[in-house]
Design a protein around this motif. Structure first.
Motif, PDB file in Angstrom:
ATOM      1  N   PRO A   8       0.821  -1.215   0.000  1.00 45.01           N
ATOM      2  CA  PRO A   8       0.000   0.000   0.000  1.00 45.01           C
ATOM      3  C   PRO A   8       0.858   1.269   0.000  1.00 45.01           C
ATOM      4  O   PRO A   8       2.029   1.249   0.373  1.00 45.01           O
ATOM      5  N   THR A   9       0.242   2.356  -0.418  1.00 43.31           N
ATOM      6  CA  THR A   9       0.912   3.660  -0.433  1.00 43.31           C
ATOM      7  C   THR A   9       1.127   4.151   0.996  1.00 43.31           C
ATOM      8  O   THR A   9       0.310   3.893   1.874  1.00 43.31           O
ATOM      9  N   TYR A  10       2.219   4.864   1.211  1.00 45.88           N
ATOM     10  CA  TYR A  10       2.450   5.495   2.505  1.00 45.88           C
ATOM     11  C   TYR A  10       2.878   6.935   2.296  1.00 45.88           C
ATOM     12  O   TYR A  10       3.019   7.402   1.176  1.00 45.88           O
ATOM     13  N   THR A  11       3.090   7.653   3.392  1.00 47.63           N
ATOM     14  CA  THR A  11       3.321   9.095   3.319  1.00 47.63           C
ATOM     15  C   THR A  11       4.749   9.423   2.870  1.00 47.63           C
ATOM     16  O   THR A  11       5.671   8.633   3.063  1.00 47.63           O
ATOM     17  N   PRO A  12       4.935  10.633   2.315  1.00 44.81           N
ATOM     18  CA  PRO A  12       6.296  11.075   1.963  1.00 44.81           C
ATOM     19  C   PRO A  12       7.216  11.139   3.179  1.00 44.81           C
ATOM     20  O   PRO A  12       8.419  10.926   3.064  1.00 44.81           O
ATOM     21  N   THR A  13       6.663  11.423   4.348  1.00 43.61           N
ATOM     22  CA  THR A  13       7.476  11.457   5.574  1.00 43.61           C
ATOM     23  C   THR A  13       8.138  10.106   5.813  1.00 43.61           C
ATOM     24  O   THR A  13       9.316  10.041   6.178  1.00 43.61           O
ATOM     25  N   ALA A  14       7.397   9.040   5.609  1.00 42.88           N
ATOM     26  CA  ALA A  14       7.950   7.696   5.796  1.00 42.88           C
ATOM     27  C   ALA A  14       9.091   7.444   4.821  1.00 42.88           C
ATOM     28  O   ALA A  14      10.124   6.867   5.183  1.00 42.88           O
ATOM     29  N   VAL A  15       8.926   7.895   3.574  1.00 40.94           N
ATOM     30  CA  VAL A  15       9.973   7.712   2.563  1.00 40.94           C
ATOM     31  C   VAL A  15      11.247   8.429   2.980  1.00 40.94           C
ATOM     32  O   VAL A  15      12.347   7.878   2.927  1.00 40.94           O
ATOM     33  N   VAL A  16      11.106   9.690   3.390  1.00 41.59           N
ATOM     34  CA  VAL A  16      12.267  10.496   3.776  1.00 41.59           C
ATOM     35  C   VAL A  16      12.976   9.870   4.972  1.00 41.59           C
ATOM     36  O   VAL A  16      14.211   9.765   4.992  1.00 41.59           O
ATOM     37  N   ALA A  68       4.978   4.156   7.929  1.00 39.60           N
ATOM     38  CA  ALA A  68       4.462   3.496   6.722  1.00 39.60           C
ATOM     39  C   ALA A  68       3.420   2.437   7.077  1.00 39.60           C
ATOM     40  O   ALA A  68       2.390   2.323   6.417  1.00 39.60           O
ATOM     41  N   LEU A  69       3.688   1.659   8.109  1.00 40.15           N
ATOM     42  CA  LEU A  69       2.762   0.602   8.501  1.00 40.15           C
ATOM     43  C   LEU A  69       1.476   1.140   9.111  1.00 40.15           C
ATOM     44  O   LEU A  69       0.428   0.499   9.036  1.00 40.15           O
ATOM     45  N   LEU A  70       1.551   2.331   9.729  1.00 42.28           N
ATOM     46  CA  LEU A  70       0.373   2.918  10.362  1.00 42.28           C
ATOM     47  C   LEU A  70      -0.402   3.858   9.446  1.00 42.28           C
ATOM     48  O   LEU A  70      -1.421   4.408   9.852  1.00 42.28           O
ATOM     49  N   THR A  71       0.065   4.050   8.223  1.00 42.59           N
ATOM     50  CA  THR A  71      -0.635   4.924   7.287  1.00 42.59           C
ATOM     51  C   THR A  71      -1.975   4.290   6.925  1.00 42.59           C
ATOM     52  O   THR A  71      -2.016   3.162   6.436  1.00 42.59           O
ATOM     53  N   PRO A  72      -3.068   5.024   7.172  1.00 41.46           N
ATOM     54  CA  PRO A  72      -4.377   4.447   6.833  1.00 41.46           C
ATOM     55  C   PRO A  72      -4.570   4.353   5.318  1.00 41.46           C
ATOM     56  O   PRO A  72      -4.069   5.191   4.568  1.00 41.46           O
ATOM     57  N   ARG A  73      -5.277   3.328   4.904  1.00 40.63           N
ATOM     58  CA  ARG A  73      -5.557   3.159   3.481  1.00 40.63           C
ATOM     59  C   ARG A  73      -6.745   4.031   3.111  1.00 40.63           C
ATOM     60  O   ARG A  73      -7.743   4.062   3.834  1.00 40.63           O
ATOM     61  N   ILE A 112      13.466   2.740  11.420  1.00 37.23           N
ATOM     62  CA  ILE A 112      12.376   2.137  12.197  1.00 37.23           C
ATOM     63  C   ILE A 112      11.198   3.105  12.304  1.00 37.23           C
ATOM     64  O   ILE A 112      10.041   2.701  12.151  1.00 37.23           O
ATOM     65  N   CYS A 113      11.484   4.385  12.538  1.00 31.54           N
ATOM     66  CA  CYS A 113      10.407   5.389  12.606  1.00 31.54           C
ATOM     67  C   CYS A 113       9.673   5.485  11.267  1.00 31.54           C
ATOM     68  O   CYS A 113       8.440   5.532  11.230  1.00 31.54           O
ATOM     69  N   GLY A 114      10.411   5.522  10.179  1.00 33.06           N
ATOM     70  CA  GLY A 114       9.793   5.587   8.856  1.00 33.06           C
ATOM     71  C   GLY A 114       8.955   4.359   8.565  1.00 33.06           C
ATOM     72  O   GLY A 114       7.840   4.459   8.025  1.00 33.06           O
TER      73      GLY A 114
END
Length: 186
Positions: A106-114, A145-150, A139-141
């Motif tokens: 699933p897609t996650y936020t740009p913050t997670a990518v950075v 990513a895992l907590l990003t709602p779909r 680990i934070c990213g």
């Protein structure tokens, strides 16, 4: 300091290729997943098996062909590079046929990518004990990513593709337009 023999140099070269490929794979994985929602699980194997052919066979031959092109002498170099490309394609097709070679995420936020990519860079580039802060960033990213709602509603470029999440949790494509790739990616 013992002298390093030929076998030691070859082993060191192969080990260096493997380690650098694993690090590059770790650094780029968050970006690949973010942009394509898919990840080729065995990409590092393909990179290892084809990287030297690309670097030491295909690219030099294409460069030579480019230099010889104005004189019309480039055909042999381009044909020889083509044989290398046939090898690369064969390896990629073989790896792609393996079970679970491509996973969809699933897609996650740009913050997670950075955070994930930055964490890999800090871990690899720092030479002090602060390098382990990179692991914490990763680990934070990953947690973000895992907590990003779909999302419940997805709209593709120009509104050509629209999907809604049903009560069953699956996406149902309402408008399928020409953006079939987008619908499959969702």
């Amino acid at each position: 300091n013992r002298p390093i023999g030929l076998l030691g140099r070859i082993t060191g070269f192969i080990g260096g290729l493997l380690i650098s490929d694993i690090l590059i794979t770790l650094a780029t994985a968050p970006l690949v997943i973010y942009h394509f929602n898919q990840y080729p699980v065995f990409s590092f194997i393909g990179n290892f098996l084809t990287g030297t052919v690309l670097s030491f066979w295909i690219m030099p031959l294409l460069f030579i062909g480019l230099i010889l092109m104005p004189f019309g002498w480039d055909a042999w170099a381009v044909r020889a590079a083509g044989t290398g490309l046939e090898y690369v394609i064969a390896v990629c097709e073989k790896i792609d046929s393996w079970p679970h070679a491509l996973i969809t995420l699933p897609t996650y936020t740009p913050t997670a990518v950075v955070l994930m990519s930055g964490g890999v860079m800090v871990l690899c580039l720092m030479r002090t004990y602060l390098r382990w802060a990179g692991l914490m960033l990763m680990i934070c990213g990953l947690t973000i990513a895992l907590l990003t709602p779909r999302p419940d509603v997805l709209i593709g470029d120009y509104g050509q593709t629209v999907a809604v999440r049903g009560e069953d949790g699956h996406l149902h494509v309402l408008i399928g337009g020409p953006a079939v790739y987008t619908a499959r990616r969702w």
